[in-house]
Write a protein that holds these residues in place. Structure first.
Motif, PDB file in Angstrom:
ATOM      1  N   PRO A   1       0.962  -1.308   0.036  1.00 25.54           N
ATOM      2  CA  PRO A   1       0.095  -0.223   0.051  1.00 25.54           C
ATOM      3  C   PRO A   1       0.862   1.374   0.114  1.00 25.54           C
ATOM      4  N   GLY A   2       2.070   1.427   0.622  1.00 25.93           N
ATOM      5  CA  GLY A   2       2.800   2.315   0.862  1.00 25.93           C
ATOM      6  C   GLY A   2       3.296   2.775  -0.628  1.00 25.93           C
TER       7      GLY A   2
ATOM      8  N   LEU B   1      12.506  22.102   3.825  1.00 25.35           N
ATOM      9  CA  LEU B   1      12.382  20.987   4.957  1.00 25.35           C
ATOM     10  C   LEU B   1      10.958  20.460   4.716  1.00 25.35           C
ATOM     11  N   ALA B   2      10.056  21.339   4.415  1.00 23.67           N
ATOM     12  CA  ALA B   2       8.656  20.606   4.301  1.00 23.67           C
ATOM     13  C   ALA B   2       8.449  19.557   3.411  1.00 23.67           C
ATOM     14  N   ALA B   3       9.132  19.844   2.175  1.00 25.21           N
ATOM     15  CA  ALA B   3       9.235  18.739   1.087  1.00 25.21           C
ATOM     16  C   ALA B   3       9.721  17.495   1.513  1.00 25.21           C
ATOM     17  N   LEU B   4      10.868  17.964   2.291  1.00 25.47           N
ATOM     18  CA  LEU B   4      11.768  16.416   2.775  1.00 25.47           C
ATOM     19  C   LEU B   4      11.040  15.618   3.696  1.00 25.47           C
ATOM     20  N   VAL B   5      10.310  16.412   4.604  1.00 25.29           N
ATOM     21  CA  VAL B   5       9.238  15.690   5.606  1.00 25.29           C
ATOM     22  C   VAL B   5       8.252  14.990   5.083  1.00 25.29           C
ATOM     23  N   SER B   6       7.730  15.595   4.043  1.00 23.78           N
ATOM     24  CA  SER B   6       6.544  14.881   3.456  1.00 23.78           C
ATOM     25  C   SER B   6       7.219  13.792   2.535  1.00 23.78           C
ATOM     26  N   ASP B   7       8.185  13.828   1.961  1.00 23.47           N
ATOM     27  CA  ASP B   7       8.926  12.746   1.176  1.00 23.47           C
ATOM     28  C   ASP B   7       8.954  11.558   2.215  1.00 23.47           C
ATOM     29  N   LEU B   8       9.466  11.857   3.705  1.00 23.07           N
ATOM     30  CA  LEU B   8       9.849  10.863   4.580  1.00 23.07           C
ATOM     31  C   LEU B   8       8.308  10.276   5.190  1.00 23.07           C
ATOM     32  N   VAL B   9       7.566  11.121   5.408  1.00 22.07           N
ATOM     33  CA  VAL B   9       6.201  10.737   6.021  1.00 22.07           C
ATOM     34  C   VAL B   9       5.419   9.975   5.053  1.00 22.07           C
ATOM     35  N   LEU B  10       5.268  10.562   3.715  1.00 21.47           N
ATOM     36  CA  LEU B  10       4.440   9.820   2.843  1.00 21.47           C
ATOM     37  C   LEU B  10       5.262   8.779   2.126  1.00 21.47           C
ATOM     38  N   GLY B  11       6.513   8.411   2.387  1.00 23.98           N
ATOM     39  CA  GLY B  11       7.260   7.343   1.801  1.00 23.98           C
ATOM     40  C   GLY B  11       6.669   6.115   2.206  1.00 23.98           C
ATOM     41  N   PRO B  12       6.925   4.937   1.394  1.00 30.09           N
ATOM     42  CA  PRO B  12       6.474   3.703   1.347  1.00 30.09           C
ATOM     43  C   PRO B  12       6.791   2.978   2.873  1.00 30.09           C
ATOM     44  N   ASP B  13       8.047   3.363   3.110  1.00 38.04           N
ATOM     45  CA  ASP B  13       8.421   2.553   4.401  1.00 38.04           C
ATOM     46  C   ASP B  13       7.532   3.196   5.708  1.00 38.04           C
ATOM     47  N   ASN B  14       7.473   4.443   5.799  1.00 37.85           N
ATOM     48  CA  ASN B  14       6.611   5.181   6.954  1.00 37.85           C
ATOM     49  C   ASN B  14       5.279   4.759   6.801  1.00 37.85           C
ATOM     50  N   VAL B  15       4.502   4.833   5.475  1.00 35.89           N
ATOM     51  CA  VAL B  15       3.237   4.446   5.510  1.00 35.89           C
ATOM     52  C   VAL B  15       2.913   2.803   5.697  1.00 35.89           C
ATOM     53  N   ASP B  16       3.859   2.272   5.278  1.00 35.87           N
ATOM     54  CA  ASP B  16       3.421   0.656   5.448  1.00 35.87           C
ATOM     55  C   ASP B  16       3.554   0.394   7.032  1.00 35.87           C
ATOM     56  N   ARG B  17       4.576   1.031   7.765  1.00 33.40           N
ATOM     57  CA  ARG B  17       4.640   0.906   9.240  1.00 33.40           C
ATOM     58  C   ARG B  17       3.435   1.458   9.884  1.00 33.40           C
TER      59      ARG B  17
END
Ligand SMILES: [Zn+2]
Length: 399
Positions: free
Chosen positions: A13-14, A376-392
């Motif tokens: 899903p991520g 920073l806002a873009a980097l944080v979104s990339d991290l938060v909405l990235g597959p690893d974080n979403v699947d977790r």
């Protein structure tokens, strides 16, 4: 097409969210099935779990509404949560709350003194974060990620600052730990110039895949986008042009804030200009006062800024030869002097770099007032909405 079991087993899903997020417009389940090789039912199952978690929202495209039932389309829900951002310099910081598309919802600037140390500065950031949340009627539970930038070298793995020349008392301080004690979300820490180059990259319409951002303020540093990726180097120290040594041509090299002698910064950084002007009896104590003095026609200030710009131009020329960017963007407080700095830097780069490297090169000043915040806002979104974080996150919901 390409619907091998291996593909559909792998597409989480991520990863599906990652595809949805990088589309120019909302996408249908059929398109997702084609793109991934997943069956319709597998797509439906994954999209449902994203919908249930509030990560995506259904939308309808009116333009398609010409006969037949329009297919449901899906987009990332920008209101799923917010990020808290602090772009911290030596003398000022910008804090902000942003949605997960990277748009600013609230921003504030404060003068600070980074040498007051982590407890004082991070405490001040934390207070600002609270008031941003209050003013947007949000609670800490809405915060999905935090991004902090600092004017010093950051270990790319741990997010800790390592032997920073100007950040007294910050060495090895656990910045992510400070914020994860208050918020249950990922915390990312970046060197200021990395955040700035990423902000310039994501905000530019051309989105040059190879871009160098040079910050010329109190200190001098650079951030690099290489082949469309933020380049931090092996440990996080890439781009530190301010502390490369200049040939002092027999003179006694000036001491730098990093304890070495003769660094680019020790000749041409804002603090070095202030040092030399004060020694010459000109009373300027901040970069703002320096910029003002030049605008008011102070000849000594103008001459020293020109000399600095020429040294900075040499450093930029080295970067251009090394990285062959398509765009060099100058930012930082001294760039407030506009053409005076820009023209001199351009002249040096075209003189000292190879023709092939400068043939298609643009050198401009940054138009954005806050590239660090946007980056920073873009980097944080990339991290938060990235597959690893979403699947977790989805696994946590199930567990
Ligand atoms: Zn130095």
């Amino acid at each position: 097409v390409g619907s091998s079991p291996a593909t559909w087993l792998r597409t989480t899903p991520g990863e599906l969210l990652d595809i949805i997020r990088h589309e120019d417009r909302p996408i249908t389940k059929l398109e997702l099935a084609k793109r991934t090789g997943l069956s319709r039912s597998a797509v439906t199952q994954r999209v449902s779990s994203l919908l249930n978690a509030g990560l995506v929202i259904p939308t309808r495209h009116l333009a398609e509404d010409t006969g037949g039932r329009p297919a449901e389309r899906y987009a990332v829900n920008p209101n799923w949560g917010v990020s808290l951002i602090a772009d911290t310099g030596a003398t000022g910081m910008r804090t902000a709350v942003c949605d997960l598309s990277g748009h600013l919802l609230n921003e504030h600037f404060d003068w600070i003194d980074i040498t007051q140390g982590p407890d004082a500065i991070l405490g001040a950031i934390s207070k600002r974060f609270s008031s941003h949340l209050v003013s947007r009627r949000l609670s800490p539970g809405h915060v999905r990620g935090i991004g902090i930038s600092v004017p010093g070298p950051v270990d790319a793995r741990t997010g800790r600052v390592v032997s920073p020349p100007i950040m007294t008392g910050w060495h090895d301080y656990d910045i992510p730990g400070f914020f994860s004690a208050q918020f249950d979300c990922p915390v990312t820490v970046e060197k200021d110039t990395n955040a700035m180059v990423y902000g310039a990259f994501r905000s530019s319409t051309a989105a040059e895949q190879n871009m160098v951002f040079v910050k010329v303020g109190t200190g001098i540093g650079a951030g690099l986008m290489l082949s469309g990726r933020l380049y931090r180097g092996a440990d996080g120290a890439a781009g530190d042009v301010g502390h490369t040594r200049l040939d002092s041509a027999g003179e006694v090299a000036p001491a730098c804030r990093c304890n070495n002698l003769g660094c680019v910064e020790a000749y041409a950084g804002g603090w070095a200009i202030l040092r030399d002007l004060q020694a010459a009896g000109v009373e300027v104590y901040t970069i703002d006062e320096l910029v003002k003095a030049v605008h008011e026609g102070n000849a000594e200030a103008r001459a020293m800024v020109l000399e600095s710009a020429s040294i900075i131009g040499t450093a930029v020329a080295h970067l251009v030869n090394m990285a062959n960017p398509r765009a060099v963007v100058l930012g930082g407080q001294l760039v407030g002097l506009g053409d005076l700095v820009l023209a001199t830097v351009r002249e040096q780069v075209y003189r000292l770099s190879l023709p092939l490297a400068t043939r298609n090169l643009t050198i401009t000043t940054c138009e954005l007032p806050n590239p660090g915040v946007l980056g920073l806002a873009a980097l944080v979104s990339d991290l938060v909405l990235g597959p690893d974080n979403v699947d977790r996150l989805l696994a946590d919901r199930r567990g």
